[in-house]
Design an enzyme around this catalytic site. Structure first.
Site, PDB file in Angstrom:
ATOM      1  N   GLY A 127       0.835  -1.207   0.000  1.00  0.00           N
ATOM      2  CA  GLY A 127       0.000   0.000   0.000  1.00  0.00           C
ATOM      3  C   GLY A 127       0.858   1.239   0.000  1.00  0.00           C
ATOM      4  CG  ASN A 128      -0.117   4.675  -1.533  1.00  0.00           C
ATOM      5  OD1 ASN A 128      -0.865   5.473  -0.986  1.00  0.00           O
ATOM      6  ND2 ASN A 128      -0.427   4.061  -2.677  1.00  0.00           N
TER       7      ASN A 128
END
Ligand code: CTP
Length: 410
Positions: free
Chosen positions: A209-210
């Site tokens: 993810g980020n």
């Protein structure tokens, strides 16, 4: 008659500036609007319902029931009837109740039932207006899609001078007229917005993810909905909520889900604003079972590239449809942003730099530069994401009316 046939709910709260509501009612009626006044109990201490009903030509609503026959005043019907709700003057207390959903009078229940856009014109003493609690509530309202007509400087009821005076009725009417004329309104436009991060599954408990919070995309969705647009907000995983009734939220997890959702709705849309931080790659294979460490010293994950949503929409775009992208860069910022805009056939790109303190992922503020295909460039100072959203929408849609996006130069 610029407001002919428009249904306006005018909310009046307990401030000295309530005397100006009489003038405001008169001006709205003169322009052809049908005005239904809803006044708080405190508001009636400052101006009588008799004056207001005479000016509006309708009985003023204040209580949940009519005292005489017990008949019910339906805030739900008012919410459906109105094309616009204006709360002027709006006291610190009413702004706080609106922000917190404290529905203890007819005006706040009407606000909570409102299907139409809402404007508020604050009026209060300068210290109350600048108090951190008032500022927070005003920001909350903006985030919920309410348009705030800021108080102005001048003499106040306390005889002190400063910011807190309600905007003059003529200027409130001008804002209402602009809204209906589409001056800064987006009525009838359908806008697709992508927001937040995407999560790319590795196994049942892990993902790539980020740090995107989704705040910028949600602020854009609120701003567009507040201006009357129908918004389709396609969002990756985020803790945020989108309260405005004009926002249809589509929750997705991965880049491929976001891609499918965006391509499905874009043909019927007028514009797409692509603020999501989409993962460029996903694991080639998602493991059905939790991957065990099992004595391994190293672990290699094979990744394959995800579809590019912005580029796909840029390819399928018809004349008249707009696509706006974002670029978060750390080096050669403008050059990279311009290259992305061209490669993805975007009309405009919003550049934010990770080198700016207070800008980017997770912050409530942002500092952006808008770049357009025709070479224009516009830089803005560090602002709240809600205010940045307003700047972006102003620039993109005002410019698109003149057929080039972001055409102002600084
Ligand atoms: N974007 C998209 N789909 C992707 C990747 C990016 O729609 N798969 C959009 C973003 O929402 C943004 C713009 O494209 O509006 C630029 O995103 P960015 O991640 O900066 O661009 P990339 O092309 O992925 O370039 P890089 O990560 O190499 O900087």
């Amino acid at each position: 008659m610029s407001l002919q046939g428009k249904h306006i709910v005018l909310g009046i709260t307990g401030s000295i500036a309530a005397y100006k509501s009489a003038v405001l009612t008169r001006l709205l009626v003169k322009r052809g609007a049908e005005v239904q006044i809803v006044i708080t109990p405190a508001g009636k201490e400052f101006i009588t319902p008799v004056t207001l009903s005479a000016l509006s030509g309708r009985p003023v609503v204040s209580e949940f029931f009519a005292a005489g026959d017990g008949s019910w005043h339906s805030h739900v019907e008012l919410g459906l009837w109105a094309d616009l709700m204006v709360v002027a003057p709006a006291t610190a207390a009413s702004i706080g109740k609106m922000a917190g959903g404290i529905a203890d009078n007819m005006l706040i229940t009407t606000y909570l039932s409102m299907k139409a856009p809402v404007f508020v014109a604050p009026a209060m003493d300068l210290d109350m207006y600048r108090h951190v609690s008032t500022r927070r509530n005003i920001e909350l309202l903006k985030g919920d899609g309410v348009q705030v007509i800021s108080a102005v400087e001048g003499e106040l009821a306390s005889h002190l001078c400063g910011e807190g005076r309600m905007e003059e009725p003529e200027n409130i009417v001008a804002a209402v007229e602009r809204f209906f004329a589409g001056g800064n309104g987006l009525g009838k436009k359908r806008i697709v917005i992508t927001a937040g991060p995407t999560f790319e599954r590795i196994d049942p408990v892990r993902f790539i993810g980020n740090f995107s919070s989704g705040k910028m995309g949600f602020a854009l969705a609120g701003e567009c909905a507040r201006r009357g647009a129908e918004v389709i907000l396609i969002t990756g995983p985020t803790a945020l909520s989108a309260a405005h009734p004009g926002i249809r939220r589509v929750d997705v997890e991965s880049a491929r889900e976001m891609y499918d959702a965006a391509l499905k709705v874009f043909p019927q849309a007028d514009a797409a604003i692509l603020s999501a931080a989409v993962a460029d790659y996903r694991p080639e294979r998602v493991c059905g079972k939790k991957i065990k460490r099992a004595g391994r010293e190293s672990f290699t994950l094979s990744l394959v590239s995800n579809p590019d949503i912005a580029a796909a929409l840029g390819k399928m775009k018809r004349p008249g449809q707009l696509t706006v992208g974002f670029a978060l860069e750390t080096e050669e910022e403008e050059r990279n942003a311009i290259r992305k805009m061209e490669e993805k056939n975007l009309d405009c790109i919003v550049l934010n730099s990770l080198n700016d303190e207070g800008a980017g992922f997770g912050y409530d503020t942002n500092r952006v530069t808008l770049l357009s295909r025709s070479g224009e460039r516009r830089s803005f100072p560090l602002k709240s994401k809600v205010d940045v959203a307003r700047d972006i929408i102003d620039a993109v849609f005002d410019a698109s009316r003149n057929s080039t996006a972001c055409n102002e130069t600084v």
